[in-house]
Motif scaffolding. Sequence first.
Motif, short mmCIF file in Angstrom:
data_model
loop_
_atom_site.label_atom_id
_atom_site.label_comp_id
_atom_site.label_asym_id
_atom_site.label_seq_id
_atom_site.Cartn_x
_atom_site.Cartn_y
_atom_site.Cartn_z
N ASP A 151 41.61 38.94 27.42
CA ASP A 151 41.26 39.14 26.01
C ASP A 151 39.76 38.99 25.76
N THR A 152 39.19 37.93 26.29
CA THR A 152 37.74 37.75 26.13
C THR A 152 37.12 37.37 27.46
N VAL A 153 35.92 37.93 27.71
CA VAL A 153 35.16 37.61 28.91
C VAL A 153 33.74 37.23 28.48
N ARG A 154 33.30 36.08 28.90
CA ARG A 154 31.94 35.62 28.57
C ARG A 154 31.11 35.56 29.84
N LEU A 155 29.79 35.77 29.67
CA LEU A 155 28.82 35.56 30.74
C LEU A 155 28.03 34.30 30.40
N ILE A 156 27.95 33.38 31.35
CA ILE A 156 27.17 32.16 31.12
C ILE A 156 26.11 32.06 32.22
N ILE A 157 24.83 32.05 31.82
CA ILE A 157 23.72 31.92 32.77
C ILE A 157 23.08 30.57 32.54
N ASP A 158 23.19 29.71 33.48
CA ASP A 158 22.76 28.29 33.40
C ASP A 158 22.67 27.83 31.95
N THR A 159 21.52 27.30 31.49
CA THR A 159 21.48 26.87 30.08
C THR A 159 20.90 27.95 29.19
N ARG A 160 20.68 29.16 29.76
CA ARG A 160 19.88 30.14 29.03
C ARG A 160 20.67 31.21 28.28
N VAL A 161 21.84 31.56 28.77
CA VAL A 161 22.61 32.64 28.15
C VAL A 161 24.08 32.23 28.08
N ASP A 162 24.72 32.48 26.94
CA ASP A 162 26.18 32.34 26.80
C ASP A 162 26.58 33.44 25.84
N THR A 163 27.17 34.54 26.36
CA THR A 163 27.39 35.71 25.52
C THR A 163 28.70 36.41 25.86
N LEU A 164 29.30 37.02 24.87
CA LEU A 164 30.50 37.84 25.10
C LEU A 164 30.11 39.11 25.85
N MET A 165 30.97 39.55 26.78
CA MET A 165 30.76 40.83 27.46
C MET A 165 31.61 41.89 26.77
N LYS A 166 31.21 43.18 26.95
CA LYS A 166 31.93 44.27 26.28
C LYS A 166 32.94 44.90 27.22
N HIS A 167 34.12 45.20 26.70
CA HIS A 167 35.12 45.91 27.49
C HIS A 167 34.68 47.37 27.60
N THR A 168 34.39 47.81 28.82
CA THR A 168 33.85 49.16 29.01
C THR A 168 34.87 50.06 29.70
N GLY A 169 36.16 49.70 29.61
CA GLY A 169 37.21 50.54 30.18
C GLY A 169 37.50 50.21 31.62
N ASN A 170 38.61 50.77 32.14
CA ASN A 170 38.99 50.57 33.54
C ASN A 170 39.05 49.08 33.90
N GLU A 171 39.54 48.26 32.97
CA GLU A 171 39.69 46.81 33.17
C GLU A 171 38.37 46.10 33.45
N THR A 172 37.26 46.74 33.09
CA THR A 172 35.95 46.18 33.40
C THR A 172 35.22 45.73 32.13
N TRP A 173 34.61 44.57 32.22
CA TRP A 173 33.72 44.07 31.17
C TRP A 173 32.29 44.12 31.69
N SER A 174 31.34 44.39 30.78
CA SER A 174 29.97 44.61 31.23
C SER A 174 28.96 44.15 30.17
N ILE A 175 27.76 43.83 30.63
CA ILE A 175 26.65 43.55 29.71
C ILE A 175 25.33 43.74 30.47
N THR A 176 24.31 44.25 29.76
CA THR A 176 22.97 44.40 30.33
C THR A 176 21.99 43.52 29.55
N LEU A 177 21.22 42.73 30.28
CA LEU A 177 20.21 41.86 29.65
C LEU A 177 18.82 42.36 30.05
N ARG A 178 17.94 42.46 29.06
CA ARG A 178 16.64 43.10 29.33
C ARG A 178 15.44 42.15 29.25
N ASP A 179 15.64 40.94 28.80
CA ASP A 179 14.47 40.10 28.52
C ASP A 179 14.38 38.87 29.41
N LEU A 180 14.99 38.91 30.57
CA LEU A 180 14.95 37.73 31.43
C LEU A 180 13.60 37.66 32.16
#
Lengths: 378, 378
Positions: B47-76
């Motif tokens: 139902d929900t998939v989150r990405l957690i990057i150490d103490t810096r990122v905690d964000t929901l990922m988007k369901h992009t079809g084919n049972e896959t969740w995805s997210i792109t981060l540009r400011d690291l």
Amino acid sequence: MKRYFFFLFVLTALSLSGQGFFSPPVDSPEISKDGAVTFKVKAAGADTVRLIIDTRVDTLMKHTGNETWSITLRDLEPDLYMYYYMVDGMKVLDNENAHTLRDVKSVMNTFVLDPKGDCPMAVHNVPHGEVRAVWYDSPTLNKQRRMMIYLPPGYEQGHQRYPVFYLLHGSGGDETVWLEQGRAAQVFDNLIAEGKAEPMIVVMPNGNVDEQAASNMSAEGNVQPTFAHKNWMDGTFEQSFNDIVTWVDKNYRTRDSKRYRAIAGLSMGGYHSLYISANQPADFAYVGLFSAAIGRMDQGKCTIYDDLEGKLVTQFKQHPRLYWIGIGTDDFLYKDNTAFRQMLDQNRLRYTYHESGAGHEWANWRDYLVIFTQLLFK
Amino acid sequence: MKRYFFFLFVLTALSLSGQGFFSPPVDSPEISKDGAVTFKVKAAGADTVRLIIDTRVDTLMKHTGNETWSITLRDLEPDLYMYYYMVDGMKVLDNENAHTLRDVKSVMNTFVLDPKGDCPMAVHNVPHGEVRAVWYDSPTLNKQRRMMIYLPPGYEQGHQRYPVFYLLHGSGGDETVWLEQGRAAQVFDNLIAEGKAEPMIVVMPNGNVDEQAASNMSAEGNVQPTFAHKNWMDGTFEQSFNDIVTWVDKNYRTRDSKRYRAIAGLSMGGYHSLYISANQPADFAYVGLFSAAIGRMDQGKCTIYDDLEGKLVTQFKQHPRLYWIGIGTDDFLYKDNTAFRQMLDQNRLRYTYHESGAGHEWANWRDYLVIFTQLLFK
């Protein structure tokens, strides 16, 4: 202030680690004194939970309440194990076990089972050798490369010269794998301490000539470990091998003659050991082929692989002190190893043969290392 | 036979690794040339998939079809990152990324972001130092202990003597953590190659006196890493520290005087550095306190901790060349460090102060290491 500092410290510690600050850690898996191993995993709402231990165990776990699945195994041999859980078809690691290893690209939890304190893969209270990650220049490959070196206890403090064992990994491995899955440092520490093996230098190079180092230690950046290497078993590694021997003899107190040099490897590393020793009959007195990838599929690709039979006859005329072949009866390379042994037999070339159960797997390679090492330099 | 061998080899390779034998590996996360980072995870029926990057990122990922969740981060920022996924509340690692690290007991995936090739935490094509895992006897603690040593490029081949930097870990860490989460070998390789740091020996001991070594490298067996150590910040480590210095000066080509000795550490390691240097004013010319655990909560427990102010006055009369304090504004130890600096100010004791953003975390400690190291031995 004192109380405030401490309170915040505990809070941060809790948030960083997800565990109680002063509560002792849960040891997972739980290992009883008689060697029974209990696995537990929390999986809210799961339908099926499986435990998979490398190639040895694949079993359903029992729902024991409180969202927890559990199983106890009682017949595991002392050894290193790698495992993970499958929760409704999704691979999940054991969050209560911080110890992991990877097999090529697959990360698993790991533990060492040593209920009687005699498993050669466990750390014991014996003198410990030193493990070094070193970089050397390979003129043949024209790049810097990384390798791991084990030095026996006392090397740093003494002036003695030591024999050298070149220990090679398989396809999908790298310079770290004999130390990690292979437990090489523990095996050498324990065998040397018990007087079962001679003190020796052990050199673990990287056999993938297209990479400098294990994938996360290379300047190539965010690259994943793989089987798919360029110049894979095409003679390039064998042709560049003397760069390593020359560097080791120059930088360490080695006994730099054939009598005090061994070479062995698993799978692709056995193939490398076979051809390096056959092409350099004056260099290695001890040769070990562990589940060796003997298929001669690269014949014609490189002069290294030409006329193996003739080269072996020449090599054996120069009396290697040990030519050791180990293979499991279920190994997919069993038939090829049998054919290879028949060829040796027909030429009356004398080797030592060790046939084990099971197949192409680390449980065998750790055993072969323990057996082979005790035969060296005596 | 040739075909048969090859077919079986491929089958086994597939079953062992779950990846195609000759298909190149999927690099995860995907990093574009401009430094955008894309994470993808397969999670059937979630139902929900989150990405957690150490103490810096905690964000929901988007369901992009084919049972896959995805997210792109540009400011690291270029740095080392540690991350994991939360799939319907269960922690799951990235099966396409074989690279993991642990933070105390928690295992996460990791990657280094270095789009411009100038991140000091990345492996670059520069001369590499050597990393050694060594065991030494501690007469004070009456046991064998393990520590990690970085030797600068050329050490093995030369005869030169080098300054020594003692680099200490925090609570929950061990002798491996500065090399792993701290990327110390890469930082020293890169800074030395660029001429920004002097070639130096770096010694990374284990500050938990109740253990011999990192939990999976100790003879104590199947024990998990923990914050909960015996003799925790009670003076025992400080009292045994000269066992390490004596061993290092005996076994390496050190410049064995105060002018060429530095000590620094993070959190508990900062606390250790503070008290060791204050109690041994003739031994360390360079002191670094990285988010140091300055609470003086153990005053009265051990003479090591008595009369800190008086000891500091004595220490500074002997002119340390650098007394460096680094802290993040969000660190729970910020106020304690402020109070400590006020005490130094009142006594007119001169130090260098570096205030960063963020809190008690590795992104700061890697930065502090890069900054502090460039100030040493000049």
